[in-house]
Design a protein around this motif. Structure first.
Motif, PDB file in Angstrom:
ATOM      1  N   MET A 157      50.402 -42.715  45.165  1.00  0.00           N
ATOM      2  CA  MET A 157      50.443 -41.709  46.230  1.00  0.00           C
ATOM      3  C   MET A 157      51.107 -40.415  45.739  1.00  0.00           C
ATOM      4  N   VAL A 158      52.183 -40.520  44.960  1.00  0.00           N
ATOM      5  CA  VAL A 158      52.850 -39.333  44.431  1.00  0.00           C
ATOM      6  C   VAL A 158      51.916 -38.596  43.472  1.00  0.00           C
ATOM      7  N   THR A 194      48.645 -38.718  43.389  1.00  0.00           N
ATOM      8  CA  THR A 194      47.550 -38.142  44.175  1.00  0.00           C
ATOM      9  C   THR A 194      47.997 -36.870  44.884  1.00  0.00           C
ATOM     10  N   SER A 195      49.215 -36.865  45.432  1.00  0.00           N
ATOM     11  CA  SER A 195      49.696 -35.662  46.104  1.00  0.00           C
ATOM     12  C   SER A 195      49.905 -34.515  45.110  1.00  0.00           C
ATOM     13  N   LEU A 214      46.378 -33.178  44.391  1.00  0.00           N
ATOM     14  CA  LEU A 214      45.892 -32.413  45.542  1.00  0.00           C
ATOM     15  C   LEU A 214      46.633 -31.089  45.685  1.00  0.00           C
ATOM     16  N   SER A 215      47.925 -31.073  45.360  1.00  0.00           N
ATOM     17  CA  SER A 215      48.688 -29.820  45.414  1.00  0.00           C
ATOM     18  C   SER A 215      48.158 -28.816  44.402  1.00  0.00           C
TER      19      SER A 215
END
Length: 161
Positions: A43-44, A46-47, A50-51
């Motif tokens: 999740m980190v 992926t974020s 995406l950022s």
């Protein structure tokens, strides 16, 4: 025929395809330590991805604005050749490193192995691209978006590196 809705659909389908491939690899290929920490790590990561995608979309959206003073084509060719050689060094270094680990073993005492030196050299080139590309594009006049748009390929190379 240009359909404005087609680009976001294409991007979303590409992201979904990448996610399916990565999820399949993790599911059938296994993970080193499955569990909640693995999910948090995914999740980190992926974020972060995406950022960076949002940052690049914001910086380079609406490229219809005229670019300021274009740089000579030799600069683009030089940067392309250096980035391709850096990627090749990285790929060859990892392949060579995997062979050496299988053949000679070692973990912890292999910091200065020749394959690792090749990998470190490629990482140094990546770092130089990141710093040099951003510094090169940010010098100039106008807002940050205008400066990055004046040399979109070199700025993007710096951001991606």
């Amino acid at each position: 025929m240009h359909v404005p809705l087609l680009r976001p659909v294409r991007s979303a389908s590409l992201l979904v395809g990448v996610f399916i491939i990565l999820a399949s690899l993790a599911r059938w290929g296994g993970t080193a330590h499955p569990g909640p920490r693995f999910v948090v790590g995914v999740m980190v990561f992926t974020s972060l991805v995406l950022s960076f995608m949002a940052l690049i979309a914001w910086l380079y959206r609406d490229m219809s604005a005229p670019a300021t003073r274009p740089r000579p084509a030799i600069l683009h060719r030089t940067m392309s050749a250096l980035s391709l050689s850096s990627c090749a060094m990285f790929a060859i270094g990892f392949y060579w490193d995997e062979i050496w680990h299988r053949r000679f073993g070692g973990f912890g005492n292999d910091f200065l192995w020749p394959p690792h030196m090749l990998i470190y050299s490629s990482m140094l080139l990546f770092a130089l691209f990141a710093v040099g590309g951003i510094m090169f594009t940010l010098r100039g006049h106008g807002s940050i978006r205008e400066r990055l748009r004046s040399e979109p390929y070199i700025g993007l190379l710096g951001l991606v590196s």
